[in-house]
Design an enzyme around this catalytic site. Structure first.
Site, PDB file in Angstrom:
ATOM      1  N   LYS A  59     -23.669  -0.835   8.660  1.00  0.00           N
ATOM      2  CA  LYS A  59     -24.183  -2.106   9.148  1.00  0.00           C
ATOM      3  C   LYS A  59     -23.360  -2.471  10.373  1.00  0.00           C
ATOM      4  CE  LYS A  59     -22.268  -5.833   6.984  1.00  0.00           C
ATOM      5  NZ  LYS A  59     -21.999  -6.791   5.915  1.00  0.00           N
ATOM      6  N   GLU A  73     -18.458  -7.012   4.428  1.00  0.00           N
ATOM      7  CA  GLU A  73     -17.781  -6.455   5.589  1.00  0.00           C
ATOM      8  C   GLU A  73     -18.439  -7.020   6.842  1.00  0.00           C
ATOM      9  OE1 GLU A  73     -17.399  -2.177   5.529  1.00  0.00           O
ATOM     10  OE2 GLU A  73     -17.051  -2.207   3.384  1.00  0.00           O
ATOM     11  N   THR A 125     -12.313   1.570  -6.215  1.00  0.00           N
ATOM     12  CA  THR A 125     -12.908   2.102  -7.451  1.00  0.00           C
ATOM     13  C   THR A 125     -14.138   2.922  -7.059  1.00  0.00           C
ATOM     14  OG1 THR A 125     -14.175   0.041  -7.726  1.00  0.00           O
ATOM     15  CG2 THR A 125     -12.124   0.211  -8.945  1.00  0.00           C
ATOM     16  N   GLU A 133     -14.690 -10.375  -5.974  1.00  0.00           N
ATOM     17  CA  GLU A 133     -14.773 -10.778  -4.569  1.00  0.00           C
ATOM     18  C   GLU A 133     -16.215 -10.578  -4.082  1.00  0.00           C
ATOM     19  OE1 GLU A 133     -12.375 -12.293  -2.799  1.00  0.00           O
ATOM     20  OE2 GLU A 133     -14.269 -12.512  -1.770  1.00  0.00           O
ATOM     21  N   CYS A 140     -20.355  -0.562  -1.374  1.00  0.00           N
ATOM     22  CA  CYS A 140     -20.545  -1.384  -2.576  1.00  0.00           C
ATOM     23  C   CYS A 140     -21.879  -1.181  -3.288  1.00  0.00           C
ATOM     24  CB  CYS A 140     -20.359  -2.843  -2.217  1.00  0.00           C
ATOM     25  SG  CYS A 140     -18.778  -3.122  -1.412  1.00  0.00           S
ATOM     26  N   ASP A 165       0.866  -1.183   0.000  1.00  0.00           N
ATOM     27  CA  ASP A 165       0.000   0.000   0.000  1.00  0.00           C
ATOM     28  C   ASP A 165       0.897   1.226   0.000  1.00  0.00           C
ATOM     29  OD1 ASP A 165      -3.216   0.421   0.933  1.00  0.00           O
ATOM     30  OD2 ASP A 165      -1.898   2.168   1.073  1.00  0.00           O
TER      31      ASP A 165
HETATM   32  C1  UGA Z   1     -21.905  -6.341  -0.261  1.00  0.00           C
HETATM   33  C2  UGA Z   1     -22.254  -7.751  -0.780  1.00  0.00           C
HETATM   34  O1  UGA Z   1     -23.163  -8.379   0.122  1.00  0.00           O
HETATM   35  C3  UGA Z   1     -21.009  -8.620  -0.911  1.00  0.00           C
HETATM   36  O2  UGA Z   1     -21.348  -9.876  -1.487  1.00  0.00           O
HETATM   37  C4  UGA Z   1     -20.007  -7.891  -1.826  1.00  0.00           C
HETATM   38  O3  UGA Z   1     -18.798  -8.617  -1.938  1.00  0.00           O
HETATM   39  C5  UGA Z   1     -19.703  -6.519  -1.267  1.00  0.00           C
HETATM   40  O4  UGA Z   1     -20.936  -5.770  -1.148  1.00  0.00           O
HETATM   41  C6  UGA Z   1     -18.758  -5.837  -2.206  1.00  0.00           C
HETATM   42  O5  UGA Z   1     -19.129  -5.576  -3.342  1.00  0.00           O
HETATM   43  O6  UGA Z   1     -17.572  -5.671  -1.863  1.00  0.00           O
HETATM   44  P1  UGA Z   1     -21.345  -5.258   2.128  1.00  0.00           P
HETATM   45  O7  UGA Z   1     -21.529  -3.952   1.435  1.00  0.00           O
HETATM   46  O8  UGA Z   1     -20.149  -5.474   2.962  1.00  0.00           O
HETATM   47  O9  UGA Z   1     -21.365  -6.470   1.037  1.00  0.00           O
HETATM   48  O10 UGA Z   1     -22.577  -5.485   3.106  1.00  0.00           O
HETATM   49  P2  UGA Z   1     -24.018  -6.192   3.011  1.00  0.00           P
HETATM   50  O11 UGA Z   1     -24.117  -7.147   4.114  1.00  0.00           O
HETATM   51  O12 UGA Z   1     -24.309  -6.692   1.657  1.00  0.00           O
HETATM   52  O13 UGA Z   1     -24.979  -4.965   3.339  1.00  0.00           O
HETATM   53  C7  UGA Z   1     -25.112  -3.866   2.453  1.00  0.00           C
HETATM   54  C8  UGA Z   1     -26.219  -2.958   2.930  1.00  0.00           C
HETATM   55  O14 UGA Z   1     -27.480  -3.592   2.793  1.00  0.00           O
HETATM   56  C9  UGA Z   1     -26.107  -2.571   4.411  1.00  0.00           C
HETATM   57  O15 UGA Z   1     -26.476  -1.224   4.563  1.00  0.00           O
HETATM   58  C10 UGA Z   1     -27.111  -3.469   5.080  1.00  0.00           C
HETATM   59  O16 UGA Z   1     -27.601  -2.962   6.284  1.00  0.00           O
HETATM   60  C11 UGA Z   1     -28.187  -3.549   4.009  1.00  0.00           C
HETATM   61  N1  UGA Z   1     -29.040  -4.744   4.133  1.00  0.00           N
HETATM   62  C12 UGA Z   1     -28.516  -5.980   3.944  1.00  0.00           C
HETATM   63  C13 UGA Z   1     -30.383  -4.584   4.427  1.00  0.00           C
HETATM   64  O17 UGA Z   1     -30.882  -3.446   4.592  1.00  0.00           O
HETATM   65  N2  UGA Z   1     -31.178  -5.702   4.501  1.00  0.00           N
HETATM   66  C14 UGA Z   1     -30.683  -6.950   4.314  1.00  0.00           C
HETATM   67  O18 UGA Z   1     -31.471  -7.915   4.392  1.00  0.00           O
HETATM   68  C15 UGA Z   1     -29.319  -7.093   4.023  1.00  0.00           C
END
Ligand code: UGA
Length: 458
Positions: free
Chosen positions: A313, A143, A74, A139, A252, A18
């Site tokens: 989250k 998180e 990105t 990927e 994401c 990094d």
């Molecule tokens: C998301 C994807 O789930 C991963 O598969 C992907 O690899 C990642 O983006 C990425 O592109 O790097 P992440 O953003 O870490 O992962 O978190 P999520 O658990 O997907 O939650 C995203 C958002 O959706 C959060 O604000 C969460 O609170 C919300 N969420 C999730 C809901 O409101 N309801 C749900 O049932 C699930």
């Protein structure tokens, strides 16, 4: 961090590079640059074993490596919607002359279709054709549970254009795929690049669907949690990602839906569902303050609101596109004073929020506030002692934007509680009227556990 550490855990020699010297220095001293459960132990263990190293020197990292992963950010280009690829291109330009012959350069960063082709040209301008490969390996980790998502993925997607890259990546992932029978999807590079965006857009759409249904539930007196289970147990639908809430955030979904829309636009294709998802989610996040205002007959001027949870989250310190930010800003505009609690996100939150008093204890945060609003589903908030919370608040008003609190227990303690996709006010709900009637008749309202039905039917 997670990919590099987990590759080392599988027995590979990994060097993470990094440009930020502070991060690298910290890592060498065992300080994590991000909060990610389980990562610190894994880093410590692999660093001590000599398989995982950190450097600011790109040559040191890539010289002699058989596989080089580009995992830079990105972000959305402000005002444009498309992904800013400057860091990816810069990495490719800088490593082009440093890599050994036969190296496979793999893009882990989420990049629009065709980026691999551009990298092929960039690296190709410094090296002889055929002496290197460019592959895509998106990927899918989340998180908060990133380590287990990486070590035990649902599938591995590999986008390759030649046999060298194919063989090398299959070998690299063999530690998990062979052990767990994990499906490995080998595609062309362009398909792999698009799979990543399609997956995120689909999940974002699923969340938005349940959020819109939640709005309807509130109006008709239905319960979105039960509804989600009722549809989710159909295996074609699935129960995950059906939790209604304040709208999705994070680094994401908001970014990737916009970038996908931009790609579609560039190719003259309409992705109406994704367009609607992005717009509906944005509007939802802006609208959440309304739920707080409604609890006070439209006026919160001069009131103090305790916001429980700030990160986008639970189990992360990430504040990117967190629903707490538009909520707090809207409440401040309406004259509310904000006290906010988060177990790990305060440092990052303080960089994007002004005029907020931060607390590391939820009860202290609630002290003398007129309402408590749950925004993030932290375990500490799920387990909050409602009686103690009520003693700390000035008014017993609770707004649960994650549906994680026990509504009935809160009501019994005298809280006025509103949640998401559940009847807003107990008095206006048919369900609650039914329950009250039952209580008057001396009946205990029996709720059937839908899981027990599922098990019986099996
Ligand atoms: C998301 C994807 O789930 C991963 O598969 C992907 O690899 C990642 O983006 C990425 O592109 O790097 P992440 O953003 O870490 O992962 O978190 P999520 O658990 O997907 O939650 C995203 C958002 O959706 C959060 O604000 C969460 O609170 C919300 N969420 C999730 C809901 O409101 N309801 C749900 O049932 C699930």
């Amino acid at each position: 961090m997670v990919s590099g550490t987990c590759f080392a855990e599988w027995g590979n020699n990994v060097v993470c590079m990094d440009k930020n010297a502070q991060k690298i220095d910290g890592l060498r001293k065992g300080r994590m640059p991000i909060y990610e459960p389980g990562l610190d132990e894994l880093v410590e263990h692999n660093y001590a074993a000599g398989r995982l190293n950190f450097t600011c020197n790109l040559a040191e990292a890539v010289t002699g490596a058989t596989v080089v992963f580009i995992a830079v950010g990105t972000p959305t280009r402000p005002g444009q919607g498309d992904a800013d690829l400057s860091f990816v291109y810069m990495a490719a330009r800088e490593l082009a002359s440093l890599i050994a012959d036969d190296t496979v350069v793999v893009v882990k960063s989420t990049v629009p279709v065709g980026t691999g082709d551009v990298l092929q040209t960039i690296i190709g301008s410094a090296r002889k054709a055929g002496t290197f490969s460019v592959a895509s390996n998106p990927e899918f980790l989340r998180e908060g549970v990133a380590v287990s998502d990486f070590l035990a993925p649902d599938r591995v997607v590999i986008g390759v254009e030649d046999e060298r890259a194919n063989r090398r990546l299959i070998e690299l992932y063999d530690s998990t795929t062979a052990l767990r029978n994990t499906p490995v999807i080998v595609t062309g590079r362009r398909t792999a690049e698009l799979i990543k965006y399609a997956a995120n857009a689909f999940l974002a759409t699923k969340i938005t669907f349940i959020n819109e249904l939640a709005d309807l539930c509130e109006e008709v007196g239905s319960d979105v949690k039960e509804l989600a289970l009722g549809i989710g147990l159909d295996r074609r639908i699935g129960t995950s990602f059906l939790m209604a809430g304040p709208g999705y955030g994070g680094s994401c979904f908001p970014k990737d839906t916009l970038a996908l829309l931009r790609t579609a636009q560039d190719y003259g294709v309409t992705l109406g569902i994704v367009e609607e998802t992005a717009a509906a989610n944005d509007a939802r996040k802006q609208r959440m303050a309304q739920k707080v205002v409604e609890a006070f007959d439209g006026d919160i001027d001069g009131l103090t609101i305790a916001v429980l949870g700030l990160t986008f989250k639970a189990d992360t310190d990430d504040m990117r596109d967190a629903p707490s930010v538009p909520l707090i800003k809207a409440l401040q505009r309406l004259g509310g004073h904000i006290r906010a609690y988060d177990p790990v996100g305060i440092e990052n939150a303080a960089m994007v929020l002004d005029g907020v008093d931060f607390f590391e204890d939820p009860y202290e945060c609630a002290w003398n506030a007129d309402a408590a609003v749950v925004v993030t589903e932290w375990e500490t908030i799920k387990k909050i002692d409602l009686a103690q919370l009520k003693q700390h608040l000035r008014q017993p008003v609770l707004i649960d934007l994650r549906n994680i609190l026990d509504t009935e227990a809160a009501e019994e303690l005298g809280f006025r509680i509103s949640a998401v996709g559940r009847p807003a006010s107990p008095d206006s709900s048919l369900q609650e009227i039914g329950k009250r009637r039952d209580r008057q008749r001396g009946f205990k309202t029996e709720r059937v556990d839908p899981f027990s039905i599922a098990i019986r039917e099996k």
